[in-house]
Design a protein around this motif. Sequence first.
Motif, short mmCIF file in Angstrom:
data_model
loop_
_atom_site.label_atom_id
_atom_site.label_comp_id
_atom_site.label_asym_id
_atom_site.label_seq_id
_atom_site.Cartn_x
_atom_site.Cartn_y
_atom_site.Cartn_z
N UNK A 150 0.67 -1.16 0.01
CA UNK A 150 -0.06 -0.10 -0.04
C UNK A 150 0.78 1.24 -0.13
N UNK A 151 2.08 1.20 0.36
CA UNK A 151 3.00 2.50 0.61
C UNK A 151 3.41 3.02 -0.68
N UNK A 152 3.23 1.98 -1.86
CA UNK A 152 3.51 2.24 -3.34
C UNK A 152 2.57 2.95 -3.80
N UNK A 153 1.29 2.48 -3.56
CA UNK A 153 0.18 3.14 -3.97
C UNK A 153 -0.23 4.70 -3.55
N UNK A 154 0.31 5.02 -2.16
CA UNK A 154 0.09 6.21 -1.75
C UNK A 154 1.27 7.27 -1.96
N UNK A 155 2.17 6.73 -2.92
CA UNK A 155 3.23 7.63 -3.19
C UNK A 155 2.59 9.11 -3.88
N UNK A 156 1.76 9.03 -4.73
CA UNK A 156 1.16 10.14 -5.30
C UNK A 156 0.46 11.00 -4.48
N UNK A 157 -0.34 10.27 -3.46
CA UNK A 157 -1.07 11.05 -2.35
C UNK A 157 -0.12 11.97 -1.55
N UNK A 158 0.78 11.39 -1.17
CA UNK A 158 1.60 11.99 -0.38
C UNK A 158 2.33 13.31 -0.96
N UNK A 159 2.60 13.21 -2.38
CA UNK A 159 3.32 14.37 -2.91
C UNK A 159 2.42 15.71 -2.99
N UNK A 160 1.22 15.62 -2.84
CA UNK A 160 0.43 16.77 -2.78
C UNK A 160 -0.35 17.01 -1.42
N UNK A 161 0.13 16.46 -0.39
CA UNK A 161 -0.65 16.37 0.86
C UNK A 161 0.07 17.47 1.85
N UNK A 162 -0.88 18.22 2.40
CA UNK A 162 -0.75 19.13 3.44
C UNK A 162 -0.41 18.76 4.59
N UNK A 163 0.72 18.79 5.47
CA UNK A 163 0.84 17.98 6.67
C UNK A 163 1.32 19.22 7.88
N UNK A 164 0.56 19.35 9.02
CA UNK A 164 0.92 20.18 9.91
C UNK A 164 1.15 19.56 11.21
N UNK A 165 2.13 19.66 12.16
CA UNK A 165 2.26 19.18 13.17
C UNK A 165 1.74 20.00 14.54
N UNK A 166 0.85 19.93 15.20
CA UNK A 166 0.28 20.89 16.28
C UNK A 166 0.33 20.17 17.75
N UNK A 167 0.04 21.10 18.82
CA UNK A 167 0.22 20.54 20.07
C UNK A 167 -1.24 21.08 20.58
N UNK A 168 -2.29 20.36 20.96
CA UNK A 168 -3.58 20.95 21.21
C UNK A 168 -3.38 21.45 22.84
N UNK A 169 -2.36 20.85 23.38
CA UNK A 169 -2.03 20.96 24.71
C UNK A 169 -1.05 22.61 24.99
N UNK A 170 -0.25 22.36 24.19
CA UNK A 170 0.56 23.74 24.20
C UNK A 170 0.11 24.97 23.27
N UNK A 171 -0.62 24.59 22.05
CA UNK A 171 -0.80 25.55 21.19
C UNK A 171 0.19 25.79 20.20
N UNK A 172 1.12 25.00 19.73
CA UNK A 172 1.90 25.41 19.06
C UNK A 172 1.63 24.59 17.65
N UNK A 173 2.15 25.42 16.42
CA UNK A 173 1.79 24.74 15.37
C UNK A 173 0.57 25.44 14.70
N UNK A 174 -0.12 26.17 15.28
CA UNK A 174 -1.43 26.68 15.14
C UNK A 174 -1.08 27.57 13.91
N UNK A 175 -0.18 28.51 14.19
CA UNK A 175 -0.04 29.59 13.26
C UNK A 175 0.51 29.10 11.84
#
Length: 372
Positions: A205-230
């Motif tokens: 399945x990792x081979x199939x999702x290669x194109x999916x990853x190429x245009x994916x927006x990914x953001x890391x956040x912490x709901x506890x600390x509030x980091x990454x929201x900007x």
Amino acid sequence: MPSLSHSIALPVSLQRLTGHLHSQGSPPYVINLDPAVHEVPFPANIDIRDTVKYKEVMKQYGLGPNGGIVTSLNLFATRFDQVMKFIEKAQNMSKYVLIDTPGQIEVFTWSASGTIITEALASSFPTIVIYVMDTSRSTNPVTFMSNMLYACSILYKTKLPFIVVMNKTDIIDHSFAVEWMQDFEAFQDALNQETTYVSNLTRSMSLVLDEFYSSLRVVGVSAVLGTGLDELFVQITSAAEEYESPRKIRTDTKQRNLESISLSREYRPEYDRLKKSLASAQSQQQEEQLERLQKDMGSVALGTGSATETVSPVRDPSDLILTRGTLDAEDEEADSDTDDIDHRVTEESHEEPAFQNFMQESMSQYWKRNNK
């Protein structure tokens, strides 16, 4: 006004998101669509629990938990046009509409009511889907792949700008997940430690999702600390622009994928076409119903205008929803008492109203039969 939809019910992260917008002087319009949640830790302008009683639905229809949630959403969706009116009125006060949906993918994403609600929003506002995943529980490559398959299915079902938010970065940084998406060999190395049958499926399945990853927006956040929201709101702004400008594509995308991705990202034109198609179908259906009504009534002449003005809608359980919000002046006047009626009228003056009441009852029974 971008409309944001949570694809996983994590109310704590939505609470942090709501608080962040309030601190920026931009209070959002918040809607809770999860009828089974016990507590909502954020102020909701519209809450499905105020209008549809989840446990009563389960009891009345003999349903289990998921069936009760689906049926509650179905009842709510029948009057979602009223929600749309509230959202339109709130445009001058709120830049964002935050919608928290049930976490079960089969309950919202793959249900008829979820499709109705999503299409209604996307045909009127720039709509973005936010998929929130637990980073600390995705360190296992098999679990991570399961999350990505969920995300991929939601993306292709909704066909809307999509953001993956990796929550709980205060526990573990999300950089390992980003590396797995960008480096196929790194993911394979992590997967080599797994020797189960599922790991072999995951490797394929990792081979199939290669194109999916190429245009994916990914953001890391912490709901506890509030980091990454900007950074999250930077991505939200970019996704809203993508919704309005379908031909804007990332420059780092492989040339062989440009045409297919460009065609699949015509969000606004696609939903405009869908809106016109639905309006045309509804208009045609109304004309056919009026034509059948005129035939059934026989010699009684009923014009289009009189039919729409005199027929009162048949009430059902879904008519009881949406008790929040301010009613229009006309609705308030319609619900007012009629204590000032003059009962000292002649017998002859009753004939015309009695005939009109007879006509209304006959037409209501007709609509009731056709709506079953």
